[in-house]
Design a protein around this motif. Structure first.
Motif, mmCIF file in Angstrom:
data_model
loop_
_atom_site.group_PDB
_atom_site.id
_atom_site.type_symbol
_atom_site.label_atom_id
_atom_site.label_comp_id
_atom_site.label_asym_id
_atom_site.label_seq_id
_atom_site.Cartn_x
_atom_site.Cartn_y
_atom_site.Cartn_z
ATOM 1 N N PRO A 296 0.814 -1.223 0.000
ATOM 2 C CA PRO A 296 0.000 0.000 0.000
ATOM 3 C C PRO A 296 0.848 1.274 0.000
ATOM 4 C CG PRO A 296 -0.806 -1.538 1.634
ATOM 5 C CD PRO A 296 0.507 -2.066 1.166
ATOM 6 N N ALA A 297 0.263 2.341 -0.556
ATOM 7 C CA ALA A 297 0.923 3.643 -0.518
ATOM 8 C C ALA A 297 1.002 4.133 0.925
ATOM 9 C CB ALA A 297 0.132 4.638 -1.369
ATOM 10 N N ARG A 298 2.033 4.936 1.203
ATOM 11 C CA ARG A 298 2.193 5.501 2.541
ATOM 12 C C ARG A 298 1.485 6.860 2.608
ATOM 13 N NH1 ARG A 298 3.011 0.592 3.714
ATOM 14 N NH2 ARG A 298 5.095 -0.244 3.290
ATOM 15 N N ASN A 299 1.127 7.230 3.810
ATOM 16 C CA ASN A 299 0.453 8.501 4.053
ATOM 17 C C ASN A 299 1.301 9.649 3.480
ATOM 18 O OD1 ASN A 299 -0.402 10.964 5.322
ATOM 19 N ND2 ASN A 299 -1.399 9.757 6.933
ATOM 20 N N PRO A 300 0.801 10.379 2.467
ATOM 21 C CA PRO A 300 1.639 11.406 1.831
ATOM 22 C C PRO A 300 1.979 12.570 2.755
ATOM 23 C CG PRO A 300 -0.618 11.517 1.013
ATOM 24 C CD PRO A 300 -0.523 10.264 1.833
ATOM 25 N N VAL A 301 1.079 12.921 3.667
ATOM 26 C CA VAL A 301 1.385 14.016 4.596
ATOM 27 C C VAL A 301 2.486 13.578 5.555
ATOM 28 C CG1 VAL A 301 0.453 15.562 6.354
ATOM 29 C CG2 VAL A 301 -0.970 14.881 4.408
ATOM 30 N N ALA A 302 2.433 12.324 5.991
ATOM 31 C CA ALA A 302 3.488 11.808 6.862
ATOM 32 C C ALA A 302 4.838 11.838 6.143
ATOM 33 C CB ALA A 302 3.147 10.389 7.307
ATOM 34 N N ARG A 303 4.834 11.443 4.883
ATOM 35 C CA ARG A 303 6.091 11.441 4.139
ATOM 36 C C ARG A 303 6.655 12.859 4.016
ATOM 37 N NH1 ARG A 303 7.199 7.681 -0.813
ATOM 38 N NH2 ARG A 303 9.225 8.382 -0.050
ATOM 39 N N LEU A 304 5.789 13.828 3.789
ATOM 40 C CA LEU A 304 6.249 15.206 3.679
ATOM 41 C C LEU A 304 6.942 15.678 4.947
ATOM 42 C CD1 LEU A 304 3.359 17.154 1.877
ATOM 43 C CD2 LEU A 304 5.702 16.901 1.088
ATOM 44 N N ASN A 305 6.374 15.310 6.079
ATOM 45 C CA ASN A 305 6.857 15.840 7.355
ATOM 46 C C ASN A 305 7.903 14.966 8.036
ATOM 47 O OD1 ASN A 305 5.104 18.073 7.166
ATOM 48 N ND2 ASN A 305 3.409 16.877 8.043
ATOM 49 N N GLN A 306 8.000 13.707 7.652
ATOM 50 C CA GLN A 306 8.925 12.800 8.325
ATOM 51 C C GLN A 306 10.169 12.483 7.502
ATOM 52 O OE1 GLN A 306 6.294 9.493 9.163
ATOM 53 N NE2 GLN A 306 5.818 10.270 11.198
ATOM 54 N N GLU A 307 10.233 13.019 6.283
ATOM 55 C CA GLU A 307 11.405 12.794 5.440
ATOM 56 C C GLU A 307 12.047 14.127 5.100
ATOM 57 O OE1 GLU A 307 10.850 10.126 2.059
ATOM 58 O OE2 GLU A 307 8.955 9.487 2.959
ATOM 59 N N GLU A 308 13.355 14.124 5.006
ATOM 60 C CA GLU A 308 14.113 15.307 4.604
ATOM 61 C C GLU A 308 15.054 14.938 3.480
ATOM 62 O OE1 GLU A 308 16.300 17.427 7.517
ATOM 63 O OE2 GLU A 308 14.698 18.876 7.829
ATOM 64 N N ARG A 309 15.009 15.728 2.424
ATOM 65 C CA ARG A 309 15.941 15.558 1.300
ATOM 66 C C ARG A 309 16.497 16.941 0.995
ATOM 67 N NH1 ARG A 309 14.725 10.769 -1.968
ATOM 68 N NH2 ARG A 309 13.237 9.502 -0.782
ATOM 69 N N ARG A 310 17.670 17.214 1.479
ATOM 70 C CA ARG A 310 18.264 18.546 1.335
ATOM 71 C C ARG A 310 19.636 18.438 0.671
ATOM 72 N NH1 ARG A 310 15.815 22.688 4.285
ATOM 73 N NH2 ARG A 310 14.209 21.994 5.771
ATOM 74 N N ALA A 311 19.986 19.495 -0.025
ATOM 75 C CA ALA A 311 21.296 19.541 -0.683
ATOM 76 C C ALA A 311 21.763 20.984 -0.768
ATOM 77 C CB ALA A 311 21.228 18.930 -2.080
ATOM 78 N N THR A 312 23.049 21.157 -0.712
ATOM 79 C CA THR A 312 23.654 22.469 -0.935
ATOM 80 C C THR A 312 24.666 22.331 -2.069
ATOM 81 O OG1 THR A 312 25.384 22.060 0.712
ATOM 82 C CG2 THR A 312 23.374 23.176 1.461
ATOM 83 N N SER A 313 24.890 23.416 -2.765
ATOM 84 C CA SER A 313 25.844 23.374 -3.873
ATOM 85 C C SER A 313 26.596 24.693 -3.949
ATOM 86 C CB SER A 313 25.118 23.108 -5.204
ATOM 87 O OG SER A 313 24.223 24.158 -5.505
ATOM 88 N N THR A 314 27.794 24.610 -4.462
ATOM 89 C CA THR A 314 28.622 25.785 -4.722
ATOM 90 C C THR A 314 29.173 25.667 -6.134
ATOM 91 O OG1 THR A 314 29.267 25.935 -2.395
ATOM 92 C CG2 THR A 314 30.608 27.137 -3.993
ATOM 93 N N ARG A 315 28.946 26.695 -6.891
ATOM 94 C CA ARG A 315 29.467 26.701 -8.256
ATOM 95 C C ARG A 315 30.312 27.950 -8.461
ATOM 96 N NH1 ARG A 315 26.340 27.329 -13.984
ATOM 97 N NH2 ARG A 315 28.057 26.689 -15.329
#
Length: 993
Positions: free
Chosen positions: A412-431
């Motif tokens: 089954p699919a997971r609760n989309p609101v839970a995924r939004l708030n319980q997962e972090e995908r962050r990145a920084t970049s320097t060019r």
């Protein structure tokens, strides 16, 4: 009396000198048509060195002026005005555009420039004055819909990469991206993990112009990287005169323009009660949740930039710019932030013999992502009768589907609101990137220049993906009912470092021999691409698979030359040649030779048309050229290679762990893909160029296509790989028209339209066998396993849809599983699939309108696309009963397309695939109003130190289309779980000091 006489005589003798006393003159210079102040205008005393220039507000102050002096006021594109000075304290000047000067626009053509009227190839230029208005987060949006033959398709995510195609691309599997050159530095199209695109690191406020080299005769000077056209970006530079400061600030309110149509909670209850089992009915909840509303929201974008330009010590032109954009996405917890600093220095030394151009840029990026496709899919399909939260849930209080044992089910699919708030995908970049250009005109031989350019582009990123220990997607090594359940969450970290080095050295010789003009260039180019990355693997899992990847270097080297010949500005000839070498191919196939030539006839320079006010300009052009293509993912596919296996391919012998080694497939015969293109064009102008336009016809053919295709069993040690096969032919017509419809002191209305027709077909695919329909290609669609609906087939457009022909009942409703037996063998099999339409448009159109009335201005930008189709993967995957009632332990919502089809099961009863029906291939032609912007300018009426311009507008205003899905514009032709494009309401202010 004698004393008085002497005094009078003294005063009389002094009078002429007082008449010659020096004064200071102040004034303002404005555009005669619009009344807008013009910055950078040169104001001088005729015959006297020095002078001054106007600031951003159009004001100037000229000292040491004497009665009887002549004041000259001049600016590129305007007629020079001369005024007698007779002691005036102030002087207000209105400059009128000079259409003859406008013909002298200089365009970048690769390792040099040429006047537009002398260009022989198909070259289009658009300057900052003509850019699309509004909040332009990335530079691609500045030219969307503005240039015929150039198609720009942006995404909806913050800072998303836009796909750019010039004349439809040219390859099947190799890159179709155009070469992008910024201030002389050719860019790599590769992007580090955690960043969005190459152009997303550039502040659009710093760009002065785009020049697009579309045909091979113009682009051949760039050789192997120019098969898909070239986009030359020139950034703003410093100017002589006083310091000018510009500040711009914008705020955008990003709203959700559209969502996928799914069943409401009440409609879903009715469906389950009608079609579901007793167990499924028992799963229904009491809530009424709109899951798409839960994950999308209204967000803000801010865009600020400040720049200062001028000449240090009145000698060194310099420009410094700092900008910041913060773009929050309409999908919660997604964002893109960029901070840029750029500087340019452009000194001229040794009596104009040495010109130095130095540009330096640094960009810092911050991105917040989500696992967008599965998350948006979850919001579309999650049961609307369930609440977002559930008391006592071990998953952070969020509702999740569980088995009766309390275990978390796999499917089954997971609760989309839970995924939004319980997962972090962050990145920084320097060019960091920059270019140094030295141009030296020999003192003892001034017709000859030596040019040397060195540039570097370093792009580094780092990021992490993390799920909390309360997330349903966290690593849970044991079942809940095992008694030792634990949630360890997930965490991965990665870095990516890329570097691009470039060196050009060339000679340029120019000479005027009476009516003859010679311009010759010859040089050498070196470019190196490097990349190193690191991935930690899932650190919360015991089987850690950290890995450092160092890609083989890619080296390109070239020798090039170009000769421009002109006679009396009437007859123009260009010939160019480039010999390219790439490290991607073996020594036997490493070098390719590419050449081009073009001829132009300036008919309007002939005596029978010269000074004709009706047909004010007319130029005929014809060109032919060849370019090459080598940009494929494998760096050294021609080499026999052995690679070490991963942690999953280890073996134990006598208690010792050994990593396995495996041979890789290879192709020692891999070689250049060749493109040959012919272009015929007409440039014209009417009524003193009040109406101007261009028509181009092009015909190009790509041969020895670099394509990733299946390999016959036993022919290689891999199932598929890159080979040179077949050819693709592309023909088309481009049309541009610009006109000053109304032009007077108070009202100015300019209208620009463009249209493009493209016909692209695969001529052949090499050796085939009877019954062979083509190579199945494209992304795997949602629904089923490994299904693809695109094909490359001889005689058809690349990436055509490959589907069954759907049959319909008397009410024009599709019958599930009923397909036409196209081969007449009495059975419905894959042999009955056929080619049916394609994602690429036949016709594209653009319209740009600018209206100025006194201090008011209004702009709008329209685009249209005809003949493009889209595969509705949202409906094919989620628009039937079984998609919602698949299991007895959970429920899923479905789309309202179910009401149109009545489809019930995933697979048809006759064994065919339901999602291969051509019912899901929909007409995606559209008309879009991309943006409208209103503006009003205050000329120092609010602030004495600055002129202010206030703007308000809307982006992504509306779409007219037959397609009922989220958005008809999808680059790959597959509509599936797309991040929607926001509708943005914008407000801005621009101040010139």
């Amino acid at each position: 009396m004698k004393t008085i006489s002497k005094k009078l005589l003294f005063l009389f003798l002094l009078l002429p000198f007082t008449m010659l006393a020096q004064s200071t003159l102040k004034g303002t210079v404005v555009d005669k048509t619009t009344g807008q102040p013009i910055p950078g205008v040169n104001v001088n005393v005729q015959g006297v060195q020095g002078g001054t220039s106007t600031g951003f507000d159009g004001n100037f102050e000229l000292s040491n002026v004497k009665n009887g002096n002549k004041i000259t006021v001049s600016f590129i594109g305007y007629k020079t005005t001369t005024v007698d000075y007779n002691g005036q304290k102030t002087l207000n000047i209105s400059l009128e555009e000079d259409t003859n000067q406008l013909k002298e626009v200089v365009v970048q053509v690769g390792y040099g420039t040429v006047k537009k009227k002398d260009a022989t190839g198909s070259v289009s230029q658009i300057s900052s004055k003509e850019f699309n208005k509004g909040i332009n987060v990335t530079p691609e949006s500045l030219i969307s819909g503005r240039i015929s033959g150039v198609n720009v398709v942006g995404g909806g995510a913050p800072g998303a990469k836009a796909d750019i195609r010039i004349r439809g691309g040219s390859s099947l599997s190799a890159s179709n991206e155009p070469l992008i050159v910024i201030d002389g530095l050719p860019m790599s199209n590769a992007v580090p993990n955690g960043s969005t695109s190459i152009l997303s690191t550039i502040d659009p406020n710093d760009i002065e112009s785009f020049t697009v080299l579309k045909d091979a005769s113009a682009a051949a000077i760039y050789g192997s990287r120019a098969a898909n056209g070239v986009i030359v970006i020139t950034t703003k530079k410093g100017t002589k005169g006083g310091v000018k400061v510009n500040f711009s600030s914008q705020i955008g309110i990003n709203t959700v323009a559209n969502t996928v149509d799914v069943l409401s909670a009440d409609q879903f209850r009715a469906l389950v009660n009608e079609k579901g089992t007793t167990a499924q009915k028992a799963l229904l909840g009491t809530a009424n949740t709109n899951w798409q509303d839960e994950i999308f929201h209204t967000a803000l974008t801010t865009n600020n930039n400040i720049s200062a330009s001028g000449a240090l010590f009145n000698k060194l032109p310099v420009r410094l710019s700092v900008g910041n954009v913060d773009n929050a996405g309409i999908l919660r917890n997604t964002s893109f932030e960029r901070t840029t600093t750029s500087i340019s220095l452009n000194p001229v030394l040794f009596d104009n013999h040495l010109k130095i151009d130095i540009s330096g840029n640094i960009a810092f990026g911050k991105n917040q992502f989500q696992d967008e496709s599965p998350l948006i899919s979850s919001a579309i399909t999650f049961d609307p009768t369930q609440s977002v939260y559930q008391a006592g849930s071990r998953y952070g209080g969020y509702f999740e589907w569980l088995e009766p044992t309390g275990n978390l089910p796999l499917l089954p699919a997971r609760n989309p609101v839970a995924r939004l708030n319980q997962e972090e995908r962050r990145a920084t970049s320097t060019r960091k990137w920059g270019n140094v250009r030295l141009e030296y005109k020999l003192h003892f031989f001034e017709d000859l220049k030596i040019v040397a350019e060195a540039g570097i582009d370093k792009f580094n990123s780092s990021g992490y993906n993390q799920a909390s220990t309360e997330s349903a997607v966290g690593y849970q090594p044991n079942l809940f009912n095992s008694g030792n359940w634990v949630n360890l969450g997930t965490y991965t970290h990665y870095t990516d470092s890329r570097q691009n080095k470039n060196l050009n050295t060339y000679f340029n010789y120019t000479k005027d021999l009476g009516k003859f003009k010679i311009d010759a260039t010859a040089g050498y180019n070196y470019q190196m691409f490097q990349r190193e990355g690191y991935d930690s693997g899932q650190t919360t899992e015991t089987d850690l698979r950290a890995d450092v990847t160092t890609d083989p270097n890619i080296n390109l080297q070239s020798f090039f030359g170009r000769l421009n010949l002109g006679y009396d500005s009437k007859y123009l000839l260009t010939v160019n040649y480039r010999r390219d070498g790439t490290s991607r191919f073996s020594e036997a196939n490493r070098w390719g030779n590419f050449a081009g030539g073009a001829f132009a006839w300036n008919v309007s320079e002939e005596t029978f048309l010269k000074d004709n006010a009706t047909l004010s300009s007319l130029k005929l052009r014809v060109g032919y050229g060849t370019t090459g293509q080598q940009d494929i993912p494998p760096q050294y596919d021609y080499l026999r290679r052995v690679t070490l296996g991963t942690a999953n391919t280890q073996y134990i012998f006598n208690g010792v762990i050994y990593r396995a080694a495996k041979p890789e497939g290879y192709n020692p015969a891999i070689k250049w893909e060749d493109l040959a293109e012919m272009n015929v064009g007409v440039d014209f102008g009417f009524l003193n160029d009040r109406i101007t336009g261009t028509v181009n016809y092009f015909d190009k053919k790509s041969s020895d296509l670099l394509a990733e295709i299946p390999v016959p069993d036993g022919a290689n040690i891999r199932n598929q790989g890159y080979n040179n096969i077949g050819s693709v032919r592309t023909r088309g017509i481009e049309f541009n028209l610009q006109s000053d419809i109304i032009k007077n002191d108070n009202l100015n209305w300019n209208l620009a339209v463009n249209a493009t027709y493209i016909d692209q077909k695969i001529d052949d695919l090499g050796v085939t066998v009877p019954g062979f329909q083509g190579y199945i290609v494209g992304d795997v669609i949602a629904g089923g396993t490994g299904n693809q609906v695109l094909i490359n087939s001889e005689g058809f457009t690349p990436n055509s849809f490959f589907v069954f022909e759907q049959l319909y009942d008397a009410n024009k409703k599709p019958i599930q599983g009923a397909y036409a037996d196209r081969n007449g063998d009495g059975a419905i099999t894959d042999a009955d699939r056929y080619k049916f339409h394609k994602p690429a448009a036949d016709y594209t159109f653009g319209l740009f309108s600018t209206l100025n009335y006194k201090k008011f201005d209004f702009t709008m930008n329209w685009r249209a696309s005809l003949g493009n189709y889209i595969y509705d993967n949202v409906s094919s995957d989620k628009g039937y009963v079984e998609a919602g009632l698949r299991r007895q332990s959970d429920l899923s919502n479905i789309t309202t397309d179910y009401y149109n089809t009545g489809f019930t099961t995933e697979s048809n009863s006759n064994g065919t695939q339901r999602n291969y029906s051509n019912y899901y291939v929909k007409d995606a032609s559209f008309i879009k109003l991309d943006n409208i912007v209103f503006g009003y300018t205050f000329d120092k009426t609010l602030l004495k130190a600055a002129s202010l311009r206030f703007t308000a507008g809307v982006q992504n205003v509306f779409v007219l289309t037959k397609y009922n899905g989220l958005d008809p514009e999808k680059f790959n032709g597959i509509d599936n779980n797309v991040y929607p494009r926001a509708r943005t309401f914008l407000f801005g202010v621009n101040a010139n000091f």
